[in-house]
Each structure stands twice: as C-alpha cells, then as structure tokens.
Design a protein around this motif. Structure first.
Motif, mmCIF file in Angstrom:
data_model
loop_
_atom_site.group_PDB
_atom_site.id
_atom_site.type_symbol
_atom_site.label_atom_id
_atom_site.label_comp_id
_atom_site.label_asym_id
_atom_site.label_seq_id
_atom_site.Cartn_x
_atom_site.Cartn_y
_atom_site.Cartn_z
ATOM 1 N N GLY A 166 0.792 -1.215 0.000
ATOM 2 C CA GLY A 166 0.000 0.000 0.000
ATOM 3 C C GLY A 166 0.828 1.271 0.000
ATOM 4 N N ALA A 167 2.139 1.136 -0.295
ATOM 5 C CA ALA A 167 3.036 2.291 -0.209
ATOM 6 C C ALA A 167 3.189 2.987 -1.549
ATOM 7 N N ALA A 204 15.407 -8.671 -1.014
ATOM 8 C CA ALA A 204 14.009 -9.097 -0.895
ATOM 9 C C ALA A 204 13.060 -8.038 -1.429
ATOM 10 N N VAL A 205 13.323 -6.787 -1.090
ATOM 11 C CA VAL A 205 12.426 -5.710 -1.521
ATOM 12 C C VAL A 205 12.479 -5.517 -3.032
ATOM 13 N N LEU A 206 13.671 -5.521 -3.609
ATOM 14 C CA LEU A 206 13.805 -5.327 -5.045
ATOM 15 C C LEU A 206 13.121 -6.429 -5.843
ATOM 16 N N HIS A 207 13.136 -7.644 -5.328
ATOM 17 C CA HIS A 207 12.596 -8.765 -6.081
ATOM 18 C C HIS A 207 11.128 -9.049 -5.801
ATOM 19 N N HIS A 208 10.578 -8.496 -4.718
ATOM 20 C CA HIS A 208 9.219 -8.898 -4.370
ATOM 21 C C HIS A 208 8.255 -7.749 -4.069
ATOM 22 N N ALA A 209 8.757 -6.547 -3.820
ATOM 23 C CA ALA A 209 7.841 -5.434 -3.505
ATOM 24 C C ALA A 209 7.127 -4.981 -4.763
ATOM 25 N N THR A 210 5.854 -4.673 -4.632
ATOM 26 C CA THR A 210 5.070 -4.210 -5.774
ATOM 27 C C THR A 210 5.188 -2.705 -5.981
ATOM 28 N N ALA A 211 5.564 -1.964 -4.960
ATOM 29 C CA ALA A 211 5.715 -0.508 -5.069
ATOM 30 C C ALA A 211 7.061 -0.165 -5.704
ATOM 31 N N PRO A 212 7.201 1.043 -6.233
ATOM 32 C CA PRO A 212 8.522 1.498 -6.667
ATOM 33 C C PRO A 212 9.517 1.430 -5.503
ATOM 34 N N VAL A 213 10.754 1.073 -5.804
ATOM 35 C CA VAL A 213 11.779 0.918 -4.774
ATOM 36 C C VAL A 213 12.947 1.847 -5.100
ATOM 37 N N ALA A 214 13.318 2.692 -4.157
ATOM 38 C CA ALA A 214 14.477 3.561 -4.307
ATOM 39 C C ALA A 214 15.646 2.957 -3.545
ATOM 40 N N VAL A 215 16.771 2.766 -4.230
ATOM 41 C CA VAL A 215 17.972 2.201 -3.626
ATOM 42 C C VAL A 215 19.011 3.318 -3.500
ATOM 43 N N ILE A 216 19.423 3.564 -2.258
ATOM 44 C CA ILE A 216 20.318 4.685 -1.978
ATOM 45 C C ILE A 216 21.674 4.150 -1.536
#
Length: 289
Positions: free
Chosen positions: A249-250, A274-286
């Motif tokens: 929901g993010a 885990a987040v990059l491969h499974h999250a449905t929301a856009p992911v920002a990697v810093i």
C-alpha cells in the motif's frame, strides 16, 4: 543540488511506467526530465536479424513514444531525450552522474519469483552512486488532477549511520506531503540460542532498547522535517518480508546499499534483495558508505 531526473527508456511497458513515474518525480522536484536510450550495437536490442538502422529506429521509436506520453500527461514539464552509443549500464551510469535520481523499469514475472531485476539494472546499481528507483509496469489511469500520494516505507538499520538513506526518505515524504513509516527488524543475540532457559523478559527488554535506538536515530530528522508524519516499527525477525508486505500500500519503498565494490556487481544485503525482487511498489535504492 542535482537539477534533473534521468529515466532509462527501452520501449518496454516497464520503461514506459518508469518514464511516467520519473515525470511525476521531476514535476514534484520542479526539475527537468531526461529520457535516455543506449544503443549497444550489435548487442542491443536483442532481436535476431535487426541491423544497425533497425536498432537506431527502435531507439527513436522508444524515445518518441515515451516523450509523447510524458508531454501529454505533463505539458508544463521540461523534457529532453538522448540516444547514446554504448553498453546500457555504463551509459545510464554516466548520464546519472549529474542527476538527482535515475529511474529504471523492472519486469514482473509473477508468482513466488516476484520481479526480475535484469543485468542492466544490477550493473547500473553497481556503477552509480546516484539514487536509483526501480518501477514496475502497471496499468495507469489518465491523470486528471493532482496525484494522491500515499505512505513512504523506509528500511532502517540502527547499527549504520546511513544519513543519505534517511535524508532521501524524509525529503521525498516532505515533497509529497505524506507519512513516513520507518521499519527495523532485529534478532536476539546469538548467545541466547544456547541458553538452557529463555526468559521472555529479556526479549522484551531488548525490544524496548531497540525501539528506543530507532526513535533516537529518527529524532534529528523529525526536527529537520517537522511537517513529515513519522511512525516507526521495530520487530523480531528479518525486515525484508515486513517491508515487502508494507510495500503493498506504499507510494515508495526506500532501502540502502553499501558502496562496497565487487567484481560480481552491486552489493545488496538481504533486505534490499528481498524488496527489489518482491515489492510491488517502486523501490528507491540509496548508496551509502
């Protein structure tokens, strides 16, 4: 301050979604948008029998489609395009040097596998210190008014001084006028695995300490960004699954990665992986030290 947002475009539905997301981000930041395609002849695009002229035509069509879509949705946004020769990851990393954000598409493969983070995206992550956002392909309705922004979820490691990660997350939440939820996972010290008797009070005490450490880490940023509504959660277990669940929901998930160099590519910890491969929301990697 960096003065534009760069988006990698390759003609795929994922890159079109990335261009749309990047355009909204550029509008939020009030900076220009740059759409970039790299022609790596004869390696790219991977279509048998496509000659150099066909590769150039593919690039022009990809950029033209993305440019037209973005301008139709954001008529007041300054947008430029660039077609570069070279390996996509190296070209994108070079273009991102003076950008505030690099946006790439990420392909969904469904089921438990999750999302495919291709070699270009991984190589680009390894080659740049610029924040990189990975965006999934999704059907999008026409934008007829202001975008309703949702919650930003931030993965926090209380044992690292990742100021770049925290700064990015708070700045994004402030721009959107939305809430920020900081998540940290923890485990009991390994010595407790060999203790003959386990006292639940010990776990509760450690939990209170960890929560306080998380609160202390966020406190200076709360003061710096008083308009941002911040909640935080510390729980027993890996943060990866919790972040993936929260991402449903993010509006955006923010995670960090170390700047350690490796011949195998970017170093991604288990949480970022885990987040990059499974999250449905856009992911920002810093990237951070």
């Amino acid at each position: 301050m960096k003065h534009h947002v760069t988006v990698g475009v390759d003609g795929s539905p994922e890159s079109l979604s990335a261009a749309r997301w990047g355009a909204r981000e550029a509008a939020l930041r009030e900076v220009p948008l740059r759409l970039v395609h790299a022609v790596d002849w004869p390696m790219s695009p991977a279509i048998p029998g496509l000659g150099r002229e066909g590769a150039d035509r593919w690039a022009d069509e990809a950029l033209t489609e993305a440019l037209g879509d973005v301008r139709r949705r954001h008529p007041g946004l300054e947008v430029s395009t660039r077609c570069l020769a070279g390996r996509p990851a190296a070209a994108l990393a070079a273009e991102a040097v003076d950008a505030g954000l690099l946006v790439l598409g990420s392909r969904g493969v469904g089921g438990l596998v999750g999302f495919l983070i291709g070699s270009v995206s991984m190589s680009t992550l390894a080659a740049t210190e610029t924040p990189v956002a990975l965006v999934r392909a999704a059907g999008e309705a026409e934008e007829t008014g202001p975008t309703p922004y949702g919650e930003i979820v931030l993965g926090v490691d209380i044992h690292e001084a990742a100021d770049r990660v925290l700064a990015f997350a708070f700045e994004e939440a402030a721009r959107r006028g939305c809430a920020l939820r900081a998540v940290h996972g923890w485990r009991m010290p390994s010595m407790y695995q060999y203790a003959p008797f386990f006292d639940p009070d010990d776990e509760r005490e450690v939990g209170r300490t960890v929560t306080q450490m998380l609160d202390d880490m966020l406190l200076p940023w709360r003061h710096k960004f008083p308009s941002v509504r911040v909640t935080h959660q510390a729980f027993v277990g890996s943060a990866g699954p919790q972040l993936v669940q929260a991402a449903a929901g993010a509006d955006l998930v923010v995670v960090g990665r170390h700047l350690r160099r490796s011949p195998l590519g970017a170093h991604l910890g288990p949480v970022a992986h885990a987040v990059l491969h499974h999250a449905t929301a856009p992911v920002a990697v810093i990237a951070h030290d």
